[in-house]
Design a protein around this motif. Structure first.
Motif, short mmCIF file in Angstrom:
data_model
loop_
_atom_site.label_atom_id
_atom_site.label_comp_id
_atom_site.label_asym_id
_atom_site.label_seq_id
_atom_site.Cartn_x
_atom_site.Cartn_y
_atom_site.Cartn_z
N TYR B 467 14.25 52.88 -25.39
CA TYR B 467 14.00 53.88 -24.25
C TYR B 467 13.32 53.14 -23.28
O TYR B 467 14.02 53.11 -22.16
N ARG B 468 12.44 52.07 -23.70
CA ARG B 468 11.88 51.37 -22.54
C ARG B 468 12.63 50.27 -22.16
O ARG B 468 12.66 50.30 -20.90
N LYS B 471 15.08 52.04 -19.81
CA LYS B 471 14.40 52.35 -18.54
C LYS B 471 14.51 51.29 -17.55
O LYS B 471 14.63 51.39 -16.33
N ARG B 474 17.99 50.45 -16.38
CA ARG B 474 18.17 51.33 -15.39
C ARG B 474 17.44 51.11 -14.03
O ARG B 474 18.04 51.08 -12.89
N GLU B 475 16.22 51.18 -14.00
CA GLU B 475 15.33 50.62 -13.05
C GLU B 475 15.89 49.21 -12.21
O GLU B 475 15.84 49.10 -11.22
N ALA B 493 8.41 51.34 -14.50
CA ALA B 493 8.37 51.69 -15.70
C ALA B 493 7.67 50.82 -16.64
O ALA B 493 8.17 49.63 -16.69
#
Lengths: 233, 745
Positions: B467-468, B471, B474-475, B493
């Motif tokens: 997930y990290r 994220k 994505r960022e 994040a």
């Protein structure tokens, strides 16, 4: 009595060139390279017209500071910004300080002299004979050529000299298209790109729209130019 | 031809994001899958555990075997040199006929021959069934209700008591009028003396009550001696199903080492009196061998009685392979109840049962293996004893019967240098294995718990990690547009996390910040440059004007004119630079000013302007005025068209034809500008819509290659795409701008 024109410009070549051409046209020109010397001189004697560069050496906004000082001393002194900076933010700043005109470099000296001349004339008019019957009315628009004052539906519109000339040119023949080339001549800046004209029109529209949301008199004729739409009533 | 066409990386609705080229990605696993795979390596642990328990089993079994050997040798040495125990005259003949699984019970009080059959049945205990199935005497039409025998014996100090329960549908007694003796239901007793002499006794009833006993010749028809014998006493008691027979034989009458067998003869027809079937107590009638007789030596039995070993069977054999004494059993005394009571079967408990069943299937619960333990293994025992008694060595072996494991050790008994017999000890290994099984069970449950916990923990950890990372990805992707323009210079994040991912985040943040500063510098560069150029340009310009003003005669001077032209070109370059630089920002700001526009109207109006402004070119709007509504900023669209037409003029042949066309389709409308002229240069075809790319060769014309870049910027801000390709036959170039139509809902 000669007319005194103050030129504040950090670049000696440009300063001397302005000085040369204005002197040749019979004006008394006083030149200053930076803000302190100009400030000191203005405190002794006010010029009849001031031409300011915005950036003065390291002083990024020296021109603006001088403009504020001059405006505090005289509310009717014609002030021209003559600068290489061509951003909307600078134009808006100059407008807020009620500068009369904002010219971007490179400037044609011929047109510069014309502008100086026009501004001095308006300044004269304002000081000697307040708002006389040189007013033209086009629908809700009132235009005073002498005092360079424009009213829309009774409210004053704060325009620069160039903007005033554009409005004047558009409203001279309402309903007729004013071409880009024609408008380029009107701005008295030499060769002017279409995009520059579009920029002027955009700023003019914005100024009217701050007074009247529904302002739509200036119509774009794409590829050709602009026209002033007559009031429908 | 491929080099002749180019398509810019526009972003029409639904188009794929075209970022910088990414090297080919090798197919592989995601982090989470990798970690879970790693966890699955933990499954090696139970395997290792299983292996080590197996090793331990081997070790323990060896230990057990050694212990058993010691026990056996101990017993054999206790029994050594006590030949009186093995005296062949001592002991009790114990069994005739088939080998019996259990030793014959010894009773204290002799049974009365006239006692009711029930008291005999009670005294002899469990009986062995003999049926005629598959036996030669009975023939294929054998029916169990016609003849079936249950038999057991017991002994006291002087007598053997044999008891029979015989099912017989028709009981036929002896007719005293008939001479022949084989014409009625009868019992034949055969005794083989130790010397090998065979004696045959007929026990025949003339009615309920006492049986007459005769010594018979081998044909069973003639008597050797007409006198009825008194040593053997017997009675017959008819009952509902047939009859019961009680026999009493003195042990002395048999002598030691005798073997004996019984045959039950059935006659059903009172008239013909033919023998229908015979059931024998010998194991296999074809071999004509007599069952062994075990001689239990009570003194020996008493001697080994205290040597009881848990779940072990101790037997003492004499040199003639006869069991002299036996104690204990390989079966556990109390069978543990594995079968659960079927009531209260909730779903959960049935699931648990199934799990346990599966578990037992995998690990093979040794307690269950006891079911495979044979009740009789005398044949293997004999084989082993043969060696022990024959060679005089101690032996041990392990036997498997299905899941049952048996450890057998045997040791000879010496007496005065002679082998008198052997001690045979059998012990089930299953008890030990049950312990091992329990260990495995506990270990497995513990391991399963640990495994599930670890798997869960790693799943949670890897999910969080994924997930990290996701994220962060994505960022990072969102930090810049597909064109590489930075949207933000900081990744939020997980930037405060102290682990490597956090530090990666901070690194990316720092990278973005540096990149952002550099980008801002680059973005400001044209502006800064323009600003810096404006001043010297102004010097040149104003100086030239002053020069002309002061020297009016120079007005037509060609050098002055050229200088002014040069200034003009410089100025237009600077204007172009600033225009492109400020356009991006302006376009973003003007997004909300978009309004519905009928594209044909706008284009037609523009084209009219171009015709007027460029008398040297034929610019034609070649489309019908069918409405094509798009959302857009009219000024910017006009600006785009300006650039397109400028471009078409600049790269077209002088006085060439320029056609502006509009081709609406379902969801978008194509604006096509076609010119006459040279084809696209292949070397820049791919980058045509990138800034500062130009094929202009005319040094006198200013061309920075920003025109088509502006076209692309405007088209993209209208969610459109641009492309350029050569016309058929390389007669010119066709530039297409595809813009999305307003969808009528």
């Amino acid at each position: 009595m000669t007319t005194i024109i103050a030129v504040v410009e950090d670049d000696p070549d440009q300063r001397e060139n302005y000085s040369d051409v204005l002197t040749a046209h019979g004006y008394e020109v006083r030149t200053y390279p930076d803000r302190p010397t100009a400030e000191a001189a203005f405190n002794l004697e006010l010029p009849d017209l001031a031409m300011l560069d915005i950036m003065l050496g390291e002083d990024m906004n020296g021109g603006f500071d001088l403009c504020m000082q001059l405006r505090n001393m005289s509310s009717t002194l014609p002030i021209i910004f003559l600068t290489a900076r061509d951003s909307d933010a600078d134009r808006i700043s100059s407008q807020r300080m009620t500068a009369w005109d904002y010219i971007t470099k490179p400037v044609s000296l011929e047109f510069l002299v014309a502008r100086v001349h026009a501004l001095l004339k308006i300044s004269d008019q304002l000081q000697t004979a307040p708002a006389e019957s040189a007013t033209i009315s086009v629908g809700s628009l009132e235009l005073n050529e002498n005092s360079m004052l424009v009213h829309w539906k009774g409210q004053p519109v704060n325009l620069t000299l160039t903007e005033f000339w554009i409005i004047e040119s558009l409203t001279r023949n309402p309903g007729h298209v004013k071409t880009y080339d024609g408008l380029s001549d009107v701005t008295r800046q030499g060769l002017v790109e279409r995009n520059t004209i579009n920029g002027y029109i955009r700023r003019i529209r914005n100024k009217f729209r701050t007074l009247d949301d529904s302002f739509d008199r200036i119509q774009t004729v794409h590829g050709t130019g602009y026209k002033w739409e007559q009031d429908s009533t | 031809m491929s080099a002749d066409s180019a398509r810019a990386s526009g972003r029409p609705a639904g188009a794929k994001k075209s970022g910088p080229t990414v090297p080919a990605i090798r197919p592989g696993l995601k982090i989470r899958t990798k970690l879970l795979l790693l966890v699955s390596f933990l499954l090696v642990i139970p395997w290792m555990g299983y292996e080590s328990v197996r090793e331990m089993e081997k070790f323990l079994l060896e230990g057990q075997e050694q212990a058993l050997e010691l026990t056996t040798q101990g017993i054999s040495s206790i029994l050594g040199n006590r030949s009186e125990l093995f005296d062949s005259e001592i002991g009790v003949p114990e069994l005739a006929g088939a080998t019996l699984p259990n030793l014959i019970k010894e009773i204290d009080e002799p049974l009365a021959i006239d006692a009711p059959a029930e008291s005999w049945a009670e005294a002899v205990g469990d009986m062995v069934s003999f049926t005629g199935f598959g036996l030669y005497e009975c023939g294929p039409d054998y029916r169990p209700d016609s003849l079936a025998v249950r038999h057991a014996m017991t002994i006291d100090s002087t007598m053997i008591f044999a008891y029979f329960e015989i099912d017989d549908d028709i009981l036929v007694f002896r007719n005293p009028d008939l001479l022949s003796l084989d014409t009625n239901d009868q019992i034949r007793l055969t005794i083989q003396k130790k010397s090998g002499e065979i004696l045959r006794y007929l026990l025949t009833p003339e009615g309920p009550g006492r049986l007459s006993v005769y010594l018979m010749k081998s044909n069973w028809r003639e008597v050797v001696d007409g006198e009825a014998l008194r040593d053997i006493a017997g009675t017959i008691d008819p009952d509902d199903y047939g009859y019961a027979v009680k026999l009493r034989i003195p042990i002395a009458f048999l002598g030691s080492g005798s073997k004996l067998k019984f045959e039950i003869v059935d006659v059903d027809d009172n008239q013909t009196r033919e023998i229908r079937q015979i059931i024998s107590t010998e194991p296999d009638p074809f071999l004509h061998k007599f069952g062994s007789v075990r001689l239990v030596t009570p003194a020996l039995a008493k001697l080994i009685q205290p040597l009881y070993v848990s779940e072990a069977n101790i037997m003492v054999w004499d040199q003639f392979f006869r069991v002299r004494a036996q104690v204990g059993s390989v079966f556990p005394s109390i069978r543990e109840g594995f079968g659960r009571s079927p009531d209260e079967q909730s779903f959960l408990s049935s699931l648990e049962d199934r799990f346990l069943a599966f578990f037992e299937w995998i690990l093979r619960n040794p307690a269950r293996g006891m079911a495979d333990m044979p009740t009789d293994s005398s044949r293997e025992d004999r084989r082993l004893l043969n060696k022990v008694i024959g060679e005089g060595v101690s032996l041990s072996e392990r036997r498997r019967y299905g899941d049952a494991k048996l450890i057998v050790t045997a040791s000879p008994i010496w007496a005065a240098g002679q082998i008198q017999g052997a001690v045979l000890v059998k012990q089930s290994a299953n008890k030990l294995l049950t312990l091992q099984y329990e260990t495995l069970q506990r270990f497995t449950i513990l391991f399963l718990g640990v495994f599930v916990f670890l798997a869960f923990a790693i799943l949670v950890f890897s999910t969080r990690l994924t997930y990290r990372v996701g994220k962060l990805q994505r960022e990072t992707e969102q930090a810049a547009t597909a064109e590489g323009r930075l949207l933000k210079d900081r990744i939020r994040a997980g930037a405060r996390s102290s682990d490597e991912l956090g530090s990666l985040t901070r690194s990316i943040s720092a990278l973005l910040q540096n990149l952002g500063q550099y980008t801002r510098y680059l973005e400001k560069l044209p502006d800064t440059l323009a600003h810096e150029l404006h001043n010297p340009l102004n010097v040149v310009n104003s100086s030239l004007e002053n020069l002309q003003y002061n020297h009016q005669e120079l007005a037509d001077d060609k050098h002055l004119q050229r200088a002014r032209n040069g200034v003009g070109r410089l100025r237009s370059i600077i204007t172009s630079l600033t225009e492109a630089a400020s356009l991006k920002e302006a376009l973003t700001q003007e997004q909300e000013q978009a309004e519905p526009i009928n594209l044909p109207d706008l284009v037609r109006s523009c084209v009219e302007g171009y015709q007027a402004a460029n008398p040297g070119h034929r610019i034609i709007a070649n489309f019908k005025d069918s409405p094509a509504q798009i959302m857009g900023v009219p000024d910017r669209l006009a600006q785009m068209l300006d650039k397109l037409v400028d471009n078409a003029i600049q790269f077209g042949t002088p006085n060439g034809l320029i056609v502006v066309n509009i081709q609406p389709s379902d969801e978008s409308v194509d604006l096509v500008i076609v010119n006459d002229g040279p084809p696209l240069p292949p070397d820049i075809a791919d980058r045509l819509f990138d800034p500062m790319v130009s094929s202009a060769r005319d040094a006198r014309k200013t061309h920075l290659g920003l025109g088509l870049y502006i076209v692309r910027l405007v088209a993209e801000s209208h969610r459109g795409a641009v492309s350029a390709q050569n016309r058929d036959g390389n007669r010119g170039v066709e530039v297409t701008v595809a813009l999305p139509l307003i969808v009528n809902r």
